[in-house]
Motif scaffolding. Structure first.
Motif, PDB file in Angstrom:
ATOM      1  N   UNK A 282       2.177  24.599   6.304  1.00 59.45           N
ATOM      2  CA  UNK A 282       1.888  25.587   7.356  1.00 59.45           C
ATOM      3  C   UNK A 282       0.513  26.204   7.156  1.00 59.45           C
ATOM      4  N   UNK A 283       0.111  26.396   5.918  1.00 59.04           N
ATOM      5  CA  UNK A 283      -1.184  27.029   5.635  1.00 59.04           C
ATOM      6  C   UNK A 283      -2.304  26.237   6.317  1.00 59.04           C
ATOM      7  N   UNK A 284      -2.095  24.927   6.462  1.00 56.34           N
ATOM      8  CA  UNK A 284      -3.106  24.103   7.097  1.00 56.34           C
ATOM      9  C   UNK A 284      -2.821  23.889   8.581  1.00 56.34           C
ATOM     10  N   UNK A 285      -1.575  23.559   8.923  1.00 52.65           N
ATOM     11  CA  UNK A 285      -1.341  23.211  10.323  1.00 52.65           C
ATOM     12  C   UNK A 285      -1.523  24.422  11.240  1.00 52.65           C
ATOM     13  N   UNK A 286      -1.381  25.654  10.706  1.00 55.84           N
ATOM     14  CA  UNK A 286      -1.645  26.841  11.527  1.00 55.84           C
ATOM     15  C   UNK A 286      -3.101  26.952  11.950  1.00 55.84           C
ATOM     16  N   UNK A 287      -3.977  26.184  11.314  1.00 55.12           N
ATOM     17  CA  UNK A 287      -5.396  26.202  11.713  1.00 55.12           C
ATOM     18  C   UNK A 287      -5.606  25.637  13.118  1.00 55.12           C
TER      19      UNK A 287
END
Ligand SMILES: N[C@@H](CC(=O)c1ccccc1NC=O)C(=O)O
Length: 306
Positions: A282-287
């Motif tokens: 999530x830390x990345x896909x929320x970008x």
């Protein structure tokens, strides 16, 4: 097991872990909280694929641009709508434990960043078994040299990497640019849920074939190098954000915190953020979202508002 208690890292908590515990700590998908492990990995690929399709559909891009002679040495450049001579560039290095992932499913941050005037470059590198860690580091170096040479009027090059890609980006803190004939205009690093000391990873099943000796692990460990011989930023204003997800494993937290502390001690302008209620993916896909806290931090850093 090997002599895990000797050497300068006496007291490192991973040395007291069983093989199973180490395996667990270095398996990011086992720590997700809202989905099952397999489902999290599937969702991550799916969001990455969809974001990449959307980014490519705008047509404001250059795809499969070679930055070297090798078949795998390609990058994609996504441009903002407003054309400008002097753009900031954000280069992204995907994760996947140096053996999975590709540029074709990693254009997560393209839409919110290009909307604000940032050119985004998604870089491919030869993952294992084709590539070794040394080769990947070399390819990442070459890709940055290429962007600087192609766009010498850039308003800054910012490196962003996730997980194994954050490791590759962090290796650039050690690069000797004079060997490459050009010094890139590096203004910032966004290191997202990365691994910076590869020694514990040697003892995990997934990565044993990449990390065959302690020498390979140390040579490719930014934490080890920076601790042993601190480097200095070419541009003293260069910012480094070390960030980790709240739900990342304790070992991922430790790796990020220790890199941050080492960088601060060495005089780098580093900051550390534990991002609230997100896991390793999530830390990345929320970008993909413009309102996400990390998207906003990246934009503020690039546009010098903080
Ligand atoms: N088998 C790994 C996969 C993994 O670590 C991963 C997958 C996608 C993107 C980044 C990852 N981790 C580090 O590079 C896991 O346990 O999740």
């Amino acid at each position: 097991m090997d002599d895990l208690d000797g050497g300068p890292k006496r007291g490192a908590p991973w040395k007291r872990m069983s093989k199973e515990e180490l395996e667990n700590q270095y398996s990011p998908s086992r720590w997700v909280v809202r989905l099952g492990a397999e489902e999290a990995l599937r969702t991550y690929s799916q969001i990455g694929n969809e974001a990449t399709k959307r980014a490519q559909a705008t047509g404001r891009n250059l795809l499969d641009v070679p930055y070297g002679d090798g078949e795998g040495e390609k990058l994609d450049i996504y441009f903002p709508e407003a054309v400008s001579e002097a753009l900031p560039f954000l280069m992204f290095f995907h994760g996947g434990y140096w053996q999975s992932g590709s540029k074709d499913s990693s254009a997560f941050m393209v839409s919110p960043l290009t909307a604000q005037g940032v050119a985004v470059v998604i870089v491919a590198y030869d993952i294992a078994p084709k590539g070794t860690l040394d080769q990947m580091v070399d390819q990442v170096t070459q890709s940055i040299v290429f962007v600087q040479k192609q766009y010498p009027g850039n308003q800054g090059i910012y490196l962003c990497g996730h997980s194994a890609g954050a490791h590759l980006a962090a290796m650039m803190l050690l690069a000797n640019w004079t060997e490459h004939g050009v010094t890139p205009n590096l203004k910032g690093f966004f290191l997202v849920s990365g691994i910076y000391d590869l020694e514990p990873v040697m003892h995990t099943s997934e990565n044993a074939s990449l990390l065959t000796t302690l020498e390979v692990a140390q040579r490719n460990s930014p934490q080890w190098h920076l601790q042993t011989a601190p480097t200095q930023p070419v541009d003293p204003a260069c910012r480094i954000l070390v960030t980790v997800g709240q739900h990342d494993s304790p070992e991922f937290h430790r790796q990020s915190r220790e890199l941050y502390q080492t960088l601060r001690r060495g005089g780098w302008k580093a900051s550390f953020e534990e991002l609230h209620d997100v896991d390793h993916f999530e830390i990345l896909w929320n970008l993909t979202q413009k309102d996400y806290v990390l998207t906003q931090i990246i934009l503020k850093t690039i546009f010098q508002e903080s």
